[in-house]
Design a protein around this motif. Structure first.
Motif, PDB file in Angstrom:
ATOM      1  N   CYS A  18      80.115  -7.804  71.731  1.00  0.00           N
ATOM      2  CA  CYS A  18      80.341  -9.222  71.986  1.00  0.00           C
ATOM      3  C   CYS A  18      79.037  -9.869  72.072  1.00  0.00           C
ATOM      4  O   CYS A  18      78.207  -9.527  72.943  1.00  0.00           O
ATOM      5  N   ALA A  19      78.714 -10.915  71.221  1.00  0.00           N
ATOM      6  CA  ALA A  19      77.578 -11.799  71.222  1.00  0.00           C
ATOM      7  C   ALA A  19      77.694 -12.703  72.601  1.00  0.00           C
ATOM      8  O   ALA A  19      76.689 -13.600  72.735  1.00  0.00           O
ATOM      9  N   GLY A  20      78.990 -13.007  72.963  1.00  0.00           N
ATOM     10  CA  GLY A  20      79.168 -14.122  73.939  1.00  0.00           C
ATOM     11  C   GLY A  20      78.920 -15.565  73.527  1.00  0.00           C
ATOM     12  O   GLY A  20      78.749 -16.427  74.088  1.00  0.00           O
ATOM     13  N   CYS A  21      79.322 -15.648  72.299  1.00  0.00           N
ATOM     14  CA  CYS A  21      79.133 -16.901  71.551  1.00  0.00           C
ATOM     15  C   CYS A  21      80.463 -17.943  71.810  1.00  0.00           C
ATOM     16  O   CYS A  21      80.371 -19.319  71.964  1.00  0.00           O
ATOM     17  N   GLY A  22      81.218 -17.317  72.174  1.00  0.00           N
ATOM     18  CA  GLY A  22      82.590 -18.162  72.655  1.00  0.00           C
ATOM     19  C   GLY A  22      83.471 -18.636  71.409  1.00  0.00           C
ATOM     20  O   GLY A  22      84.354 -19.666  71.640  1.00  0.00           O
ATOM     21  N   ALA A  23      83.196 -18.277  70.340  1.00  0.00           N
ATOM     22  CA  ALA A  23      83.991 -18.862  68.971  1.00  0.00           C
ATOM     23  C   ALA A  23      85.331 -18.381  69.028  1.00  0.00           C
ATOM     24  O   ALA A  23      86.291 -19.066  68.664  1.00  0.00           O
ATOM     25  N   CYS A  24      85.683 -17.208  69.567  1.00  0.00           N
ATOM     26  CA  CYS A  24      87.179 -16.989  69.721  1.00  0.00           C
ATOM     27  C   CYS A  24      87.915 -17.881  70.594  1.00  0.00           C
ATOM     28  O   CYS A  24      89.026 -18.139  70.490  1.00  0.00           O
ATOM     29  N   VAL A  25      87.275 -18.201  71.832  1.00  0.00           N
ATOM     30  CA  VAL A  25      88.105 -19.221  72.637  1.00  0.00           C
ATOM     31  C   VAL A  25      88.042 -20.741  71.966  1.00  0.00           C
ATOM     32  O   VAL A  25      89.337 -20.908  72.062  1.00  0.00           O
ATOM     33  N   ASP A  26      87.181 -21.188  71.146  1.00  0.00           N
ATOM     34  CA  ASP A  26      87.161 -22.140  70.626  1.00  0.00           C
ATOM     35  C   ASP A  26      88.196 -22.534  69.677  1.00  0.00           C
ATOM     36  O   ASP A  26      89.211 -23.359  69.477  1.00  0.00           O
ATOM     37  N   VAL A  27      88.511 -21.237  68.762  1.00  0.00           N
ATOM     38  CA  VAL A  27      89.374 -21.312  67.810  1.00  0.00           C
ATOM     39  C   VAL A  27      90.772 -21.116  68.198  1.00  0.00           C
ATOM     40  O   VAL A  27      91.835 -21.088  67.127  1.00  0.00           O
ATOM     41  N   CYS A  28      91.062 -20.286  69.145  1.00  0.00           N
ATOM     42  CA  CYS A  28      92.433 -19.972  69.483  1.00  0.00           C
ATOM     43  C   CYS A  28      93.334 -21.186  69.651  1.00  0.00           C
ATOM     44  O   CYS A  28      92.845 -22.286  70.466  1.00  0.00           O
ATOM     45  N   PRO A  29      94.363 -21.167  68.953  1.00  0.00           N
ATOM     46  CA  PRO A  29      95.341 -22.343  69.185  1.00  0.00           C
ATOM     47  C   PRO A  29      96.049 -22.714  70.372  1.00  0.00           C
ATOM     48  O   PRO A  29      96.726 -23.658  70.510  1.00  0.00           O
ATOM     49  N   THR A  30      96.274 -21.607  71.153  1.00  0.00           N
ATOM     50  CA  THR A  30      97.167 -21.697  72.309  1.00  0.00           C
ATOM     51  C   THR A  30      96.494 -21.404  73.596  1.00  0.00           C
ATOM     52  O   THR A  30      96.910 -21.239  74.508  1.00  0.00           O
ATOM     53  N   GLN A  31      95.065 -21.327  73.532  1.00  0.00           N
ATOM     54  CA  GLN A  31      94.202 -21.203  74.763  1.00  0.00           C
ATOM     55  C   GLN A  31      94.427 -19.871  75.223  1.00  0.00           C
ATOM     56  O   GLN A  31      94.667 -19.905  76.595  1.00  0.00           O
ATOM     57  N   ALA A  32      94.832 -18.743  74.479  1.00  0.00           N
ATOM     58  CA  ALA A  32      95.221 -17.363  75.164  1.00  0.00           C
ATOM     59  C   ALA A  32      93.975 -16.958  75.663  1.00  0.00           C
ATOM     60  O   ALA A  32      94.243 -15.655  76.310  1.00  0.00           O
ATOM     61  N   ILE A  33      92.837 -16.924  75.326  1.00  0.00           N
ATOM     62  CA  ILE A  33      91.728 -16.184  75.607  1.00  0.00           C
ATOM     63  C   ILE A  33      90.955 -16.734  76.893  1.00  0.00           C
ATOM     64  O   ILE A  33      90.785 -18.172  76.668  1.00  0.00           O
ATOM     65  N   ASP A  34      90.435 -16.001  77.849  1.00  0.00           N
ATOM     66  CA  ASP A  34      90.164 -16.465  79.233  1.00  0.00           C
ATOM     67  C   ASP A  34      88.555 -16.968  78.733  1.00  0.00           C
ATOM     68  O   ASP A  34      87.910 -15.935  78.373  1.00  0.00           O
ATOM     69  N   ALA A  35      88.312 -18.291  78.829  1.00  0.00           N
ATOM     70  CA  ALA A  35      86.841 -18.769  78.480  1.00  0.00           C
ATOM     71  C   ALA A  35      85.853 -18.300  79.342  1.00  0.00           C
ATOM     72  O   ALA A  35      84.665 -18.240  78.904  1.00  0.00           O
ATOM     73  N   ASP A  36      86.176 -17.705  80.802  1.00  0.00           N
ATOM     74  CA  ASP A  36      85.222 -17.056  81.548  1.00  0.00           C
ATOM     75  C   ASP A  36      85.009 -15.669  81.374  1.00  0.00           C
ATOM     76  O   ASP A  36      84.140 -15.022  81.907  1.00  0.00           O
ATOM     77  N   ASP A  37      85.991 -14.899  80.566  1.00  0.00           N
ATOM     78  CA  ASP A  37      85.864 -13.495  80.439  1.00  0.00           C
ATOM     79  C   ASP A  37      86.663 -13.255  79.163  1.00  0.00           C
ATOM     80  O   ASP A  37      88.015 -13.292  79.170  1.00  0.00           O
ATOM     81  N   VAL A  38      86.165 -13.213  77.966  1.00  0.00           N
ATOM     82  CA  VAL A  38      86.734 -12.903  76.815  1.00  0.00           C
ATOM     83  C   VAL A  38      87.474 -11.560  76.544  1.00  0.00           C
ATOM     84  O   VAL A  38      88.292 -11.469  75.679  1.00  0.00           O
ATOM     85  N   MET A  39      87.293 -10.860  77.565  1.00  0.00           N
ATOM     86  CA  MET A  39      87.944  -9.534  77.757  1.00  0.00           C
ATOM     87  C   MET A  39      89.366  -9.619  77.832  1.00  0.00           C
ATOM     88  O   MET A  39      90.179  -8.746  77.719  1.00  0.00           O
TER      89      MET A  39
END
Length: 278
Positions: free
Chosen positions: A209-230
């Motif tokens: 993980c590069a820590g870019c946060g792209a996965c958080v931004d693209v998630c349509p339901t805010q399912a990924i924790d912005a503070d811990d993408v794990m």
């Protein structure tokens, strides 16, 4: 019928539904204004359309149905005998009941379905290991979508576009052997889940993980924790795999037994099918 404006309405986590509906609108446009409403990350604002406008609804198919979150995002849309084009985008297996569900939903809100189509997009579970409709919609799909838009526009110009029963639109069946094998897989999967339930979720592998946060931004339901993408919330995740497809390092991955079963049984290319009112 003179259409003063065209409104596209899509829920499209991986972008395929939006590509199709945009192409249809482009084929229709002529001198009509086009407004795009992407509901992937937010509910629709209060929007009322009249009978001199037309709405193009596009949704992905999840397990043969409209994703419930897509319908929730559309709840504030209202029509007034407004013509509607309904589009289902599916991953090369089957669109099943999706268009019937979408038709019932929009009809209750004042829209009149006058055309429908089922197009193919790259399956959410598609990967290099398990290809499922890879890179679709492709140029042929986009050209067919534009052509469909032109056909709709021609019907509107001639004032001959009547309401349609979307249940008349039939999928091209897959080979019987493929359907049988997939059915057997489903039965085994359900039995295994009944005995040993497993929740399959996209996961982040921290060493990549590069820590870019792209996965958080693209998630349509805010399912990924912005503070811990794990961390992925299983009550929010809809397995759309937008996070997997956007990850540039391959750190975000989704392992599901469905990927192999779908890839092995539904590799034969399907083509779009469409339906227009008489």
């Amino acid at each position: 019928m003179r259409v003063k404006s065209i409104h596209t309405v899509c829920f499209s986590p991986t972008g395929t539904s939006c590509k199709i509906v945009t192409a249809i609108a482009r084929g229709m446009a002529a001198d009509s204004a086009v407004r795009h409403h992407d509901l992937t990350h937010a509910d629709a604002e209060e929007l009322r359309l009249d009978n001199e406008e037309i709405a193009l609804f596009a949704v992905p198919v999840y397990g043969g149905h409209v994703a419930p979150v897509a319908l929730r995002r559309m709840e504030h849309l209202k029509g007034n005998a407004t013509p509607a084009v309904l589009v289902a985008v599916y991953g090369n297996r089957a669109f099943e009941n999706t268009l019937n569900e979408l038709s019932a939903f929009v009809s209750q809100r004042g829209f009149v379905p006058v055309a429908a189509g089922a197009f193919i997009g790259e399956h959410s579970y598609c990967s290099e290991e398990f290809p499922i409709a890879t890179d679709r919609p492709d140029e042929e799909d986009i050209a067919r979508a534009e052509q469909f838009g032109q056909e709709i526009a021609a019907k509107l110009t001639s004032d001959s576009l009547a309401p349609v029963d979307v249940s008349r639109l039939k999928d091209v069946p897959s080979p019987q052997e493929s359907l049988q094998r997939f059915g057997e897989f489903i039965m085994q999967y359900r039995q295994q889940q009944a005995e040993h339930p497993v929740v399959f979720l996209p996961q982040t592998y921290g060493d990549m993980c590069a820590g870019c946060g792209a996965c958080v931004d693209v998630c349509p339901t805010q399912a990924i924790d912005a503070d811990d993408v794990m961390k992925t919330d299983p009550t929010r995740c809809i397995r759309c795999c937008a996070c997997v497809k956007v990850c540039r390092t391959g750190a975000r991955q989704f392992y599901t037994p469905f990927a192999k079963a779908l890839s092995e049984n539904f590799g034969i290319r399907k083509e779009p099918v469409t339906l227009l009112g008489e």
